[in-house]
Design a protein around this motif. Sequence first.
Motif, PDB file in Angstrom:
ATOM      1  N   TYR A  64       0.817  -1.211   0.000  1.00 48.13           N
ATOM      2  CA  TYR A  64       0.000   0.000   0.000  1.00 48.13           C
ATOM      3  C   TYR A  64       0.852   1.263   0.000  1.00 48.13           C
ATOM      4  CZ  TYR A  64      -4.298  -2.674   0.713  1.00 48.13           C
ATOM      5  OH  TYR A  64      -5.366  -3.524   0.546  1.00 48.13           O
ATOM      6  N   ASP A  65       2.088   1.177   0.477  1.00 50.85           N
ATOM      7  CA  ASP A  65       2.972   2.342   0.393  1.00 50.85           C
ATOM      8  C   ASP A  65       3.274   2.678  -1.060  1.00 50.85           C
ATOM      9  OD1 ASP A  65       3.132   2.698   3.127  1.00 50.85           O
ATOM     10  OD2 ASP A  65       4.918   1.445   3.348  1.00 50.85           O
ATOM     11  N   TYR A  66       3.467   1.633  -1.884  1.00 52.98           N
ATOM     12  CA  TYR A  66       3.652   1.882  -3.317  1.00 52.98           C
ATOM     13  C   TYR A  66       2.420   2.563  -3.900  1.00 52.98           C
ATOM     14  CZ  TYR A  66       3.056   1.005  -8.267  1.00 52.98           C
ATOM     15  OH  TYR A  66       2.764   1.176  -9.599  1.00 52.98           O
ATOM     16  N   ALA A  67       1.236   2.050  -3.556  1.00 45.49           N
ATOM     17  CA  ALA A  67       0.002   2.647  -4.074  1.00 45.49           C
ATOM     18  C   ALA A  67      -0.115   4.100  -3.647  1.00 45.49           C
ATOM     19  CB  ALA A  67      -1.207   1.850  -3.587  1.00 45.49           C
ATOM     20  N   ASN A  68       0.264   4.391  -2.440  1.00 40.48           N
ATOM     21  CA  ASN A  68       0.151   5.749  -1.918  1.00 40.48           C
ATOM     22  C   ASN A  68       1.010   6.734  -2.697  1.00 40.48           C
ATOM     23  OD1 ASN A  68      -0.627   7.754   0.189  1.00 40.48           O
ATOM     24  ND2 ASN A  68       1.573   7.682   0.633  1.00 40.48           N
ATOM     25  N   ARG A  69       2.203   6.313  -3.114  1.00 36.78           N
ATOM     26  CA  ARG A  69       3.105   7.248  -3.805  1.00 36.78           C
ATOM     27  C   ARG A  69       2.910   7.266  -5.322  1.00 36.78           C
ATOM     28  NH1 ARG A  69       6.658   3.148  -1.835  1.00 36.78           N
ATOM     29  NH2 ARG A  69       7.494   1.814  -3.511  1.00 36.78           N
ATOM     30  N   SER A  70       2.168   6.293  -5.846  1.00 39.20           N
ATOM     31  CA  SER A  70       2.046   6.217  -7.303  1.00 39.20           C
ATOM     32  C   SER A  70       0.633   6.430  -7.818  1.00 39.20           C
ATOM     33  CB  SER A  70       2.542   4.851  -7.787  1.00 39.20           C
ATOM     34  OG  SER A  70       1.710   3.820  -7.294  1.00 39.20           O
ATOM     35  N   ILE A  71      -0.360   6.496  -6.925  1.00 33.99           N
ATOM     36  CA  ILE A  71      -1.745   6.609  -7.367  1.00 33.99           C
ATOM     37  C   ILE A  71      -1.968   7.926  -8.098  1.00 33.99           C
ATOM     38  CG2 ILE A  71      -2.864   7.812  -5.439  1.00 33.99           C
ATOM     39  CD1 ILE A  71      -4.001   4.424  -6.856  1.00 33.99           C
ATOM     40  N   TYR A  72      -2.844   7.927  -9.077  1.00 36.31           N
ATOM     41  CA  TYR A  72      -3.157   9.143  -9.831  1.00 36.31           C
ATOM     42  C   TYR A  72      -4.645   9.151 -10.145  1.00 36.31           C
ATOM     43  CZ  TYR A  72      -2.541   5.735 -13.641  1.00 36.31           C
ATOM     44  OH  TYR A  72      -2.610   4.612 -14.435  1.00 36.31           O
ATOM     45  N   PRO A  73      -5.209  10.340 -10.313  1.00 35.07           N
ATOM     46  CA  PRO A  73      -6.631  10.418 -10.667  1.00 35.07           C
ATOM     47  C   PRO A  73      -6.828  10.015 -12.119  1.00 35.07           C
ATOM     48  CG  PRO A  73      -5.658  12.608 -10.643  1.00 35.07           C
ATOM     49  CD  PRO A  73      -4.599  11.676 -10.130  1.00 35.07           C
TER      50      PRO A  73
END
Length: 412
Positions: A64-73
């Motif tokens: 989830y740390d990866y998701a947190n830094r890479s997520i985009y709208p």
Amino acid sequence: SMCVLVLLVSISFVVKQNSITKEFVPTKDFFKEAAANTLASAEKKNPTLSDASFGSSGRWVLDYDYANRSIYPNHGSYSNWHLAAQNFTPTPAQPYRLAASYRWEDDNFQNKLREVSLNDFCTACHKLGITRILALGDSLTAEFVQSLVSLLGFPPQGNAAKRFNARLRPINIPCRPFNAKSFQLKVMWMRRSSVKEILSLSKTSALEEQFVAENRNRTAIIANFGAWFESLDDYKQAFDSFLTWVDKNNGSNNSTENKLEVFFRETVPGHWPCFPEGERKNETTYNWIKPVDVTPFKNYTSYQESLFYNQTSGHNWEMFEDFNKHARTCLRNRSETLSLSTMGNGSGQKQMVNMLPTAPVTPIHWLNVFNSTVLRRDGHIGYKDCLHYYLPGPTDWWAHFFHSFILDMSGV
């Protein structure tokens, strides 16, 4: 076959800014500097293909740390890629969609595998002399482009982004590389998916050729085809046509330099059956708070066991590995034949050089996405679309692999 001719292959099978700036105008040393950087990188690599690359061996890890830094709208752009992100509501137990939260842990190149960064990517493109990126392929290539520009910080927005013909409009990425003049990186997807469309590349490709010819610097081309093909013979013919087109367009402002930096991406299959199941009319109302209870395959053997279902799905996905094998063999033969020109000395070496074609030599790099993506049975749009993925999702890692390759080539 074009495969037996020589085309220089420097393949290592490794797999917001506030304003738009004017397009970068190169200095007289621009191409020279870019060529030096490319040569320095190429000298570090084995001139022949190997099986070691970003994404060739590893595993998917929930992070989830990866998701947190890479997520985009994701605001759409093509079909329904955005629906999962649009409908998802985070919870303490699941802060991000599962399919957007898997990180690739590479066995061979973990230290060099770097997630997309605007500053690093722009700096690498500057060092390589690249100011335009042209993606040729089908809707999966369009999905790759949307993923790349989104991870760079410029996700498509508004109704205009949802129109299919938006592919004909370049996406402008303002670049401010470290210790270098700002420039504008233009990224464009052009659909080339059927056999007929690929075969016509070397005859009628005005839009693609114009995009390359108008660039006073270098253009990176990322190409793929095969998902719409029905036979290996068709694929072989199309691959030869593609290489002919590359040769034709590799002219340069300086006759000693390559104007193109070419990447060829592997063709990847879907996974049948896939989830969510049901009718397409239900996809807009699916409760994305409830996780889709599917995890990535742990290994290739598990994927192979699913091929029985793939063969009954009405697609030709089981042929894609043969397509990829042909492309790899073809490029390997070119690389190995060319490497012979550097062997020997005296009249023997001269004789070998005289046997080589006089067409411009063009670096072609292999973008390995098959080994990692076949494990991603999760994240598909579902409702009988078991080929495309929701974004953000597995396709983001194609962008991370490409980004890492560009950085590695440039020495950034």
